[in-house]
Design an enzyme around this catalytic site. Sequence first.
Site, short mmCIF file in Angstrom:
data_model
loop_
_atom_site.label_atom_id
_atom_site.label_comp_id
_atom_site.label_asym_id
_atom_site.label_seq_id
_atom_site.Cartn_x
_atom_site.Cartn_y
_atom_site.Cartn_z
N ARG A 1 0.83 -1.22 0.00
CA ARG A 1 0.00 0.00 0.00
C ARG A 1 0.86 1.26 0.00
NH1 ARG A 1 -4.70 0.17 4.08
NH2 ARG A 1 -5.08 1.99 2.82
N TYR B 1 -8.06 15.48 -5.81
CA TYR B 1 -8.28 16.79 -5.16
C TYR B 1 -7.44 16.87 -3.90
CZ TYR B 1 -11.86 14.00 -2.61
OH TYR B 1 -12.53 13.03 -1.91
N PRO B 2 -6.98 18.09 -3.58
CA PRO B 2 -6.24 18.27 -2.34
C PRO B 2 -7.21 18.66 -1.21
CG PRO B 2 -6.03 20.24 -3.68
CD PRO B 2 -6.96 19.31 -4.42
N MET B 3 -6.85 18.38 0.02
CA MET B 3 -7.71 18.76 1.14
C MET B 3 -6.95 19.05 2.43
SD MET B 3 -9.60 15.25 2.40
CE MET B 3 -10.21 16.00 3.90
N ASN B 4 -7.63 19.76 3.31
CA ASN B 4 -7.12 20.07 4.65
C ASN B 4 -8.10 19.57 5.68
OD1 ASN B 4 -4.97 21.60 3.71
ND2 ASN B 4 -6.08 23.55 3.88
N LYS B 5 -7.64 19.51 6.91
CA LYS B 5 -8.56 19.37 8.04
C LYS B 5 -8.54 20.68 8.81
CE LYS B 5 -9.26 14.58 8.16
NZ LYS B 5 -8.90 13.32 8.79
N GLN C 1 -8.53 4.11 -3.40
CA GLN C 1 -8.08 5.45 -3.00
C GLN C 1 -6.62 5.40 -2.60
OE1 GLN C 1 -8.57 3.73 -0.31
NE2 GLN C 1 -8.27 4.88 1.56
O1 76R Z 1 -5.82 2.94 6.42
C1 76R Z 1 -6.86 2.73 5.77
O2 76R Z 1 -6.96 2.88 4.55
C2 76R Z 1 -8.12 2.38 6.50
C3 76R Z 1 -8.82 3.50 7.13
C4 76R Z 1 -8.66 4.88 6.47
C5 76R Z 1 -7.81 5.91 6.89
C6 76R Z 1 -6.85 5.92 8.07
C7 76R Z 1 -9.35 5.35 5.29
C8 76R Z 1 -10.25 4.62 4.54
N1 76R Z 1 -8.98 6.65 5.04
C9 76R Z 1 -8.03 7.02 5.98
C10 76R Z 1 -7.37 8.24 6.07
MN1 76R Z 1 -9.77 7.91 3.65
N2 76R Z 1 -10.50 9.10 2.20
C11 76R Z 1 -10.38 10.47 2.18
C12 76R Z 1 -11.25 10.99 1.15
O3 76R Z 1 -13.89 13.67 0.20
C13 76R Z 1 -13.75 13.49 1.43
O4 76R Z 1 -14.65 13.76 2.24
C14 76R Z 1 -12.44 12.97 1.96
C15 76R Z 1 -11.49 12.45 0.90
C16 76R Z 1 -11.86 9.91 0.54
C17 76R Z 1 -12.84 9.94 -0.60
C18 76R Z 1 -11.38 8.72 1.21
C19 76R Z 1 -11.76 7.42 0.89
N3 76R Z 1 -8.64 9.44 4.36
C20 76R Z 1 -7.68 9.36 5.32
C21 76R Z 1 -7.04 10.65 5.47
C22 76R Z 1 -5.90 11.00 6.42
C23 76R Z 1 -6.57 11.59 7.63
C24 76R Z 1 -5.70 11.89 8.80
O5 76R Z 1 -4.65 11.28 8.96
O6 76R Z 1 -6.15 12.76 9.59
C25 76R Z 1 -7.67 11.50 4.58
C26 76R Z 1 -7.37 12.96 4.34
C27 76R Z 1 -8.67 10.74 3.90
C28 76R Z 1 -9.55 11.25 2.97
N4 76R Z 1 -10.83 6.30 2.89
C29 76R Z 1 -10.83 5.01 3.36
C30 76R Z 1 -11.51 6.31 1.68
C31 76R Z 1 -11.93 4.97 1.38
C32 76R Z 1 -12.66 4.57 0.10
C33 76R Z 1 -11.52 4.17 2.43
C34 76R Z 1 -11.75 2.67 2.61
C35 76R Z 1 -10.54 1.93 2.11
C36 76R Z 1 -10.69 0.45 2.29
O7 76R Z 1 -11.02 0.00 3.41
O8 76R Z 1 -10.44 -0.25 1.29
#
Ligand code: 76R
Length: 249
Positions: free
Chosen positions: A132, A146-150, A186
């Site tokens: 991964r 797309y880029p993003m913030n928290k 993703q």
């Molecule tokens: O580690 C993992 O992949 C499992 C849990 C997971 C984390 C830690 C996960 C799952 N994400 C994680 C972290 Mn995500 N993700 C986004 C977006 O448009 C929006 O509202 C947000 C943009 C999408 C579409 C998406 C999809 N994810 C993050 C982080 C880091 C956050 C931090 O560290 O604070 C961001 C910015 C972010 C944003 N996420 C998943 C998905 C999908 C589809 C999953 C499920 C993946 C799977 O289980 O196969």
Amino acid sequence: MSEATKTLEGWYALHDFRTMNWALWNKADEEERAHALDELQTLWEQWKQTENDNQGSTVVYSIIGQKADFVIFHLRETLEELNALETELNKSAFARFTIPTYSYVSIVELSNYMTKPGSTEDPMENPEVLARLKPILPQAKHICFYPMNKKRDLQDNWYMLSVEERRGMMRSHSMIGRGYAGKVKQIITGSVGLDDWEWGVTLFSDDPLHFKKLVYEMRFDEVSARFGEFGSFYVGNRLTPDHLKDMLK
Ligand code: 76R
């Protein structure tokens, strides 16, 4: 002070968005065009070779709308390699017909929100984690970037929440994400200290409607609803060298 989330990093990422200088391209004669496309083809073959050697990965997608005409998305071990890739392209005859429109520099990131507390396993020894962090990019029909913030507002400041609060919200986030398993892949790249936003989100799917459904569903989830801030969205179709030649004919 809240505890920082632990992150694992893999390959560095460059999203290189360009548009064609159509006026120049349309004026070019057959020989100039063939030469430009040959040079691009040579670069493309080198990118493929790097991927075959498991030293990185590259995909190319056309972009719909006026933000760009195409994106080259590279993953490599070092920033030096990414820099060399863009310079090589810039020196090519093909690049003379392109105009850079946007770029994004980041690094593939996994966070420890979902790892069981107290786990003693070294994640860097886990082949699934490594796959991964250094992924071969999918050949899906479509891309969405797309880029993003928290958010860091007084009321809603992600970085002042406790690790438990963040973990709880990320669990809910990942449950939504899991509902799209097999439909959307993703890749989250971290860019704090590297580029203007905190993360790059790159989604791949064979059906672009899944992008809309997934992103919309996430908007209702607390972590996106309260804390998500988003940049421009780029959506595209997979390009092969043959598709590109057709597009430029
Ligand atoms: O580690 C993992 O992949 C499992 C849990 C997971 C984390 C830690 C996960 C799952 N994400 C994680 C972290 Mn995500 N993700 C986004 C977006 O448009 C929006 O509202 C947000 C943009 C999408 C579409 C998406 C999809 N994810 C993050 C982080 C880091 C956050 C931090 O560290 O604070 C961001 C910015 C972010 C944003 N996420 C998943 C998905 C999908 C589809 C999953 C499920 C993946 C799977 O289980 O196969």
